[in-house]
Design a protein around this motif. Structure first.
Motif, mmCIF file in Angstrom:
data_model
loop_
_atom_site.group_PDB
_atom_site.id
_atom_site.type_symbol
_atom_site.label_atom_id
_atom_site.label_comp_id
_atom_site.label_asym_id
_atom_site.label_seq_id
_atom_site.Cartn_x
_atom_site.Cartn_y
_atom_site.Cartn_z
ATOM 1 N N ASN A 203 66.473 50.976 37.481
ATOM 2 C CA ASN A 203 66.688 50.540 36.102
ATOM 3 C C ASN A 203 68.147 50.689 35.676
ATOM 4 O O ASN A 203 68.662 49.878 34.897
ATOM 5 C CB ASN A 203 65.779 51.319 35.157
ATOM 6 N N SER B 230 59.871 54.227 31.657
ATOM 7 C CA SER B 230 59.610 53.826 33.040
ATOM 8 C C SER B 230 59.350 55.037 33.933
ATOM 9 O O SER B 230 58.535 54.980 34.860
ATOM 10 C CB SER B 230 60.794 53.031 33.587
ATOM 11 N N THR C 245 62.781 54.728 40.488
ATOM 12 C CA THR C 245 62.661 53.915 39.283
ATOM 13 C C THR C 245 63.882 54.066 38.382
ATOM 14 O O THR C 245 64.386 53.089 37.830
ATOM 15 C CB THR C 245 61.392 54.304 38.511
ATOM 16 N N THR D 75 55.705 56.055 33.374
ATOM 17 C CA THR D 75 54.761 55.145 34.029
ATOM 18 C C THR D 75 54.861 55.246 35.554
ATOM 19 O O THR D 75 53.847 55.126 36.253
ATOM 20 C CB THR D 75 55.031 53.703 33.582
ATOM 21 N N ASN E 246 56.324 49.700 36.449
ATOM 22 C CA ASN E 246 57.654 49.389 35.948
ATOM 23 C C ASN E 246 57.639 48.098 35.126
ATOM 24 O O ASN E 246 58.290 47.993 34.075
ATOM 25 C CB ASN E 246 58.622 49.256 37.120
ATOM 26 N N ALA F 99 56.226 48.741 31.683
ATOM 27 C CA ALA F 99 57.216 49.357 30.798
ATOM 28 C C ALA F 99 58.196 48.318 30.266
ATOM 29 O O ALA F 99 58.564 48.334 29.085
ATOM 30 C CB ALA F 99 57.971 50.454 31.557
ATOM 31 N N TYR F 100 58.618 47.387 31.117
ATOM 32 C CA TYR F 100 59.502 46.308 30.673
ATOM 33 C C TYR F 100 58.829 45.468 29.590
ATOM 34 O O TYR F 100 59.455 45.063 28.611
ATOM 35 C CB TYR F 100 59.878 45.415 31.858
#
Length: 203
Positions: A58, A100, A54, A103, A129, A132-133
């Motif tokens: 990102n 992120s 993750t 999560t 993910n 979180a965005y």
């Protein structure tokens, strides 16, 4: 209903609406990049854990996100200001990556607890993910709005100061008249020449 649709269309065509639409589309693009990277690393390669994958996904998505937001959404050009643009952007992005990570760890633990297969684990981590965005979507917009607009105001203020300082105060209005006077020669004087003044005094 038609009135609401017209108002919405008018807003979308306004400068603020265009900016928000571009920000949304830019977020969609970077989200797709992040999801593809995460799916490949975690679902296909599966060399690292959910948190590490993750983070990598990102970080990869943050690089085009900066340029999309700066140049396309907010229309800024020229060299980036490292301390006033790049660093705050990455600090905000790293804060989002930290969320992120939390999560992703939660999703991985949940997947293991329910003994999900590989596809189920990947879908769950991708969903975490995405959540979180979504949480950071509005917050980042407000931050970037202030960040890039403030930099643009400073740039314009500096340009105005430079233009104002290029000609000393009070000189610009006088310069055209001075050039005209020099071109036409010395101005006639009401005073008599020296010889005529002497003759007049003798008479």
């Amino acid at each position: 209903m038609l009135h609401i649709a017209r108002r919405a269309l008018w807003w979308l065509r306004s400068p603020q609406g265009v900016k928000y639409t571009r920000y949304f589309l830019g977020s969609v693009i970077t989200t797709v990049i992040s999801f593809l990277t995460l799916t490949i690393l975690y679902g296909v390669v599966h060399r690292w854990g959910a948190v590490t994958c993750t983070v990598i996904a990102n970080v990869v998505a943050t690089i085009p996100a900066y340029w999309l937001n700066r140049t396309w959404t907010w229309g800024k050009t020229g060299k980036s200001d490292t301390w006033r643009e790049v660093v705050p952007f990455w600090v905000a992005s790293l804060a989002g990556i930290a969320i992120s990570m939390v999560t992703a760890a939660w999703a991985a633990d949940l997947a293991r607890a329910h003994h999900l297969h590989r596809l189920g684990q990947t879908v769950l981590v991708d969903g975490a993910n995405l959540a979180a965005y979504g949480v950071l979507f509005i917050g980042k917009y407000l931050l970037f709005e202030r960040l890039f607009l403030a930099a643009e105001r400073r740039r314009r203020a500096g340009a105005d100061d430079l233009r104002a300082g290029s000609v000393p105060e009070g000189l610009a209005p006088v310069a055209p008249a001075a050039r005209t006077a020099l071109a036409s020669g010395p101005a006639p004087s009401d005073a008599l020449p020296l010889e005529e003044a002497v003759t007049a005094s003798v008479d």
